[in-house]
Design an enzyme around this catalytic site. Structure first.
Site, PDB file in Angstrom:
ATOM      1  N   ASP A 498       0.748  -1.103   0.017  1.00  0.00           N
ATOM      2  CA  ASP A 498      -0.109   0.004   0.086  1.00  0.00           C
ATOM      3  C   ASP A 498       0.803   1.223  -0.155  1.00  0.00           C
ATOM      4  O   ASP A 498       0.320   2.377  -0.112  1.00  0.00           O
ATOM      5  CB  ASP A 498      -0.828  -0.087   1.297  1.00  0.00           C
TER       6      ASP A 498
HETATM    7  C1  GLC Z   1      -1.834  -3.661   5.330  1.00  0.00           C
HETATM    8  C2  GLC Z   1      -3.131  -3.592   4.548  1.00  0.00           C
HETATM    9  C3  GLC Z   1      -3.058  -4.643   3.204  1.00  0.00           C
HETATM   10  C4  GLC Z   1      -1.623  -4.290   2.454  1.00  0.00           C
HETATM   11  C5  GLC Z   1      -0.475  -4.314   3.521  1.00  0.00           C
HETATM   12  C6  GLC Z   1       0.794  -3.856   2.835  1.00  0.00           C
HETATM   13  O1  GLC Z   1      -1.757  -4.963   6.026  1.00  0.00           O
HETATM   14  O2  GLC Z   1      -4.222  -4.152   5.091  1.00  0.00           O
HETATM   15  O3  GLC Z   1      -4.095  -4.459   2.234  1.00  0.00           O
HETATM   16  O4  GLC Z   1      -1.215  -5.357   1.533  1.00  0.00           O
HETATM   17  O5  GLC Z   1      -0.730  -3.498   4.401  1.00  0.00           O
HETATM   18  O6  GLC Z   1       0.803  -2.649   2.554  1.00  0.00           O
HETATM   19  C1  GLC Z   2      -0.689   2.566   5.627  1.00  0.00           C
HETATM   20  C2  GLC Z   2      -0.023   1.573   6.061  1.00  0.00           C
HETATM   21  C3  GLC Z   2      -0.202   0.200   5.267  1.00  0.00           C
HETATM   22  C4  GLC Z   2      -1.895  -0.125   5.360  1.00  0.00           C
HETATM   23  C5  GLC Z   2      -2.258   1.236   4.680  1.00  0.00           C
HETATM   24  C6  GLC Z   2      -3.794   1.270   4.811  1.00  0.00           C
HETATM   25  O1  GLC Z   2      -0.188   2.761   4.267  1.00  0.00           O
HETATM   26  O2  GLC Z   2       1.526   1.539   6.205  1.00  0.00           O
HETATM   27  O3  GLC Z   2       0.516  -0.973   6.129  1.00  0.00           O
HETATM   28  O4  GLC Z   2      -1.753  -1.153   4.433  1.00  0.00           O
HETATM   29  O5  GLC Z   2      -2.050   2.404   5.634  1.00  0.00           O
HETATM   30  O6  GLC Z   2      -4.550   2.105   4.197  1.00  0.00           O
END
Ligand code: GLC
Ligand code: GLC
Length: 825
Positions: A498
């Site tokens: 993300d």
């Molecule tokens: C969080 C989110 C997931 C994402 C991950 C890596 O666990 O829930 O959707 O893939 O972060 O950024």
């Molecule tokens: C932030 C976090 C990530 C998560 C995301 C969800 O980017 O670092 O882990 O998945 O928020 O919106």
């Protein structure tokens, strides 16, 4: 020995009883458990902290909880004991009086908190009976002193006005709406029932109630804290009737206990929804008096302790059945207790909660995630396939007809979250994985014909709904169509990571890294999505083969071949696979970068997708992971970490080095590497890597690790952080499902397939063997694996009920018990 403390001063596993026993309340962080399994849920910490909601932690919160409080965890299922003027709580908080003994047993769907002080013991068992929309607390009080005692017990629950965000922000309204009624031991929280709600919250007590309170101001005070609440210290209920402000539920129970005498009674916290139960009676029985008929029935039902005990037994057998589908006995105690109990249990929590409500997710932010929930299903399908089916259809219905998806949706409404929107270009591919995994488990190919429509097409009576299979085709087609200058899939707002935001060049702290900016003309591409596509396409092609649709299978194979060629041509960096191309077409995750030279995700997905299999690259990429990313606490996400903010890369560069996506150990993606080692036949590596993130192995370093030793955490600080080894964000993480895949399918090698149950273990060479009991499509297989030649992988012979069979796939055998013998070599 089942009660092995593993060097943890705060508690130990009780493997036989499937409990984690916390023996000191001052744990390094609150250690959480979940109550509830269907639609009614509670969060419950080892000091009885937490709250309760029905279905949706944002829209139907029944009791209140203030997140990030001081101390961290304050407010919950509190009982105040007043024993001759001495006031204490069985769960230690909030009074924190020193007791003579404390124990919290977190079990499957229940927690038992017990303390003893001055010869009085109080034990509180909290759980939600399967299939019911209520929570029960069974309370046992025993006088083990030599004198008679008069003991008063005050319960305390703060009611929430259902919509949690409004409840914690809009006091100009909420402080004027609170309404309650009290009748005997039953407290009815009926705020907003007069207007648009047809539901209320019932908090009842079956013990000898001698008073009550429903006003927080009266019970606690205005300038007092929960640890010095007025009523329990005064030892006298004020019988307050809340009108506005903050309604609470508190019963005063007075017990006269002879020496040695023990008494048991119960509390019930119920969500009573007239629409849900189809109640036909009048809404009110008199002006301002709600119709309590349903609530009265609930009170009657649980008026006897025997009924409460029977409900608890139902919960026990519910979990015995669920876990009975997979049980293993191997030389590794960590793998055994995690795979047999805790890992499966956590999979239920992630299935139910997605990323909504934990100690770190407030229940008002993210609801169900498209990518998250699809992955959560991978660890859940074997437990209750029927519920997995329903979930798959709900998720699929939040996909749009062009192939993109709503990234999140709210469980109550099942409607996509328009603020977050879509355009995370990995989302749709995870649907292929969850659907195939469901069919492999259940054999239910009929789901492919289930109509589930798309979120952007009006549907209803008489209108066509597209089938689930149509969604899978749409997903594959979308990735093939949306590709960039190198031929790799476009990344959109982000792929699985993300924080790799290549299309949102944000310099404005008030906007979201993921959703601000214009993705429309960007050319940023993802190697990870290419790898995921290879995997998803192979799944779909295999499914078509199983269905006998040769042409379709070949059509998908051709697309897969195209993607594979592209990936091998443009994404190999010499020692590993690169990660992405940014909006300007510059490479990310290459030795030519100064920072972020090597990323974990593209190694995992290229290898799992079948890249590098014939040219040695898969092994090379995995060895590079070992060399550059592996640590004793798991594999860091990338190296070297980013030291400055780079708007072209986005949020990944916003975190300090060593945490979260900036070179933290993100447990979720570690599992893809574990599976990669299994694919390469490296059983010793696979187990070593599995141990590196397995919480049960962290008991010996718990003051560093801090999180619960019985469930996976999303992240552990990496080697670049000052707190290397500190875990955060426990419970709600895709790690749960994926580690169950690793341990059950990768290491123990019990792999559901379309046509049967494949056996293909990958174990440490020194293991003499192991045993698994697996229920699969109606049959129970007792599988004994022997490893006489000390290998890691390779099934030499296999027999079922004494008859040898060719290959390593157990046929579907219908009902009955079967003995399976497997010899590796
Ligand atoms: C969080 C989110 C997931 C994402 C991950 C890596 O666990 O829930 O959707 O893939 O972060 O950024
Ligand atoms: C932030 C976090 C990530 C998560 C995301 C969800 O980017 O670092 O882990 O998945 O928020 O919106």
């Amino acid at each position: 020995m089942s009660q092995n403390s593993g060097g943890n001063p705060y508690g130990h596993f009780d493997d036989e009883n499937r409990e984690y026993v916390v023996t000191r309340p001052d744990t390094p962080l609150p250690w959480l458990n979940y109550l509830g399994q269907d639609e009614f849920f509670g969060l419950c910490t080892n000091t009885a902290g937490g709250y309760t909601f029905w279905k949706d932690a944002k829209l139907r919160r029944l009791t209140r909880y203030r997140y990030n409080n001081v101390p961290y965890d304050l407010g919950g299922r509190y009982l105040y004991v007043n024993d001759g003027g001495s006031v204490w709580n069985p769960g230690w908080k909030p009074v924190k009086a020193k007791t003579d003994g404390y124990e919290c047993r977190h079990g499957l769907g229940y927690s038992v908190i017990s303390s003893v002080k001055d010869g009085l013991s109080v034990s509180q068992t909290m759980f939600v009976p399967p299939g019911e929309n209520l929570e029960l607390w069974k309370v046992t009080v025993k006088n083990s002193s030599s004198k008679p005692k008069e003991v008063k017990i005050y319960s305390y629950q703060e009611f929430c006005f259902y919509e949690a965000l409004n409840d914690m922000t809009n006091y100009q309204r909420t402080w004027s709406i609170g309404e309650v009624e009290v009748e005997g031991g039953a407290i009815y929280h009926k705020t907003e029932y007069r207007e648009r709600r047809n539901h209320y919250t019932l908090f009842g007590c079956t013990g000898p109630v001698t008073g009550f309170d429903t006003s927080r101001d009266a019970f606690v005070g205005i300038h007092e804290g929960l640890h010095e609440a007025k009523v329990p210290f005064a030892g006298k209920a004020s019988n307050s009737k809340a009108f506005g402000w903050n309604p609470i539920g508190s019963h005063e129970v007075t017990l006269h206990l002879k020496p040695g005498e023990e008494l048991t009674y119960a509390y019930v916290l119920a969500y009573v929804d007239h629409d849900l139960v189809g109640f036909q009676g009048e809404k009110f029985t008199a002006p301002f008096v709600i119709n309590k008929a349903v609530g009265i029935d609930v009170m009657k039902k649980y008026s006897s302790v025997a009924a409460v005990d029977a409900a608890f037994e139902r919960l026990r057998s519910y979990w015995n059945t669920n876990l009975g589908n997979f049980q293993v006995s191997s030389p590794d105690p960590h793998a055994n207790r995690m795979a047999n109990t805790w890992n499966q249990y956590q999979c239920m929590a992630t299935f139910n909660m997605s990323r909504s409500a934990s100690m770190y997710e407030t229940g008002i932010g993210r609801g169900m995630g498209f990518r998250d929930s699809n992955q959560d299903l991978l660890g859940f399908v074997h437990m209750i396939p029927g519920r997995a089916r329903e979930r798959i259809l709900d998720i699929a219905a939040t996909q749009l007809s062009d192939g993109t998806c709503y990234h999140q949706y709210q469980p109550l409404t099942k409607k996509g979250n328009a603020d977050v929107g879509g355009d995370f270009y990995d989302d749709h591919l995870w649907l292929v994985l969850s659907v195939c995994s469901y069919i492999k488990e259940s054999g239910d190919t009929g789901i492919l014909e289930a109509p589930c429509g798309y979120a952007d097409k009006a549907y209803g009576a008489g209108l066509e709904k597209e089938t689930l299979l149509h969604h899978l085709e749409t997903s594959i087609a979308y990735t093939m169509a949306k590709r960039g200058p190198h031929g790799l899939p476009l990344i959109g707002h982000a792929d699985w990571n993300d924080c790799l935001n290549l299309n949102c060049h944000s310099t404005e702290p008030n906007e979201s890294f993921q959703t601000a900016g214009d993705v429309k003309d960007s050319k940023a591409e993802s190697v990870m999505i290419a790898g995921l596509f290879l995997y998803a396409a192979r799944e779909l092609s295999d499914l078509y083969t199983f269905l006998g649709s040769k042409n379709d299978s070949q059509r998908i194979d051709t697309q897969r071949r195209t993607m594979l060629d592209i990936l091998e041509t443009v994404a190999w960096d010499g020692e590993w696979y690169t990660r992405a191309y940014d909006a300007e077409g510059k490479v990310i995750g290459s030795k030519s970068n100064d920072e972020g030279k090597i990323f974990i995700e593209s190694q995992g997905w290229a290898v799992l997708g079948g890249a590098g299999a014939d040219n040695g690259r898969a092994r090379k990429a995995m060895e590079s992971v070992h060399k550059h990313l592996y640590t004793k606490n798991g594999v860091v996400l990338q190296q070297p970490p980013y030291s400055t903010y780079n708007k072209a890369y986005g949020e990944v560069t916003s975190y300090p080095p060593g945490v979260k996506e900036n070179a933290g150990i993100f447990s979720h993606n570690n599992t893809w590497i574990h599976l990669g080692w299994c694919l390469l036949g490296e059983g010793d590596r696979a187990l070593e890597y599995y141990h590196s993130i397995c919480p049960s192995t962290k008991e010996s370093q718990i003051d560093t690790y801090r999180s619960e030793p019985y469930v996976y955490a999303q992240m552990t600080a990496g080697k670049d952080a000052p707190c290397f080894g500190e875990a955060k964000n426990s419970w709600l993480t895709g790690t749960a499902a994926w580690t169950f895949v690793v341990v059950s399918q990768g290491i123990f090698g019990i792999q559901p397939d379309f046509g049967g149950l494949r056996i293909d273990p990958c174990i440490p060479k020194a293991w003499p063997g192991f045993e698994v009991t697996r229920k699969f499509r109606g049959a129970t297989y007792h599988i004994e694996v022997k490893n006489p030649n000390g290998v890691s992988k390779g099934v030499k012979t296999l027999s079922v009920d004494g008859k040898p069979i060719r290959g390593n796939v157990l046929p579907v055998m219908g009902k009955g018990e079967h003995r399976v013998e497997v010899i590796l070599g």
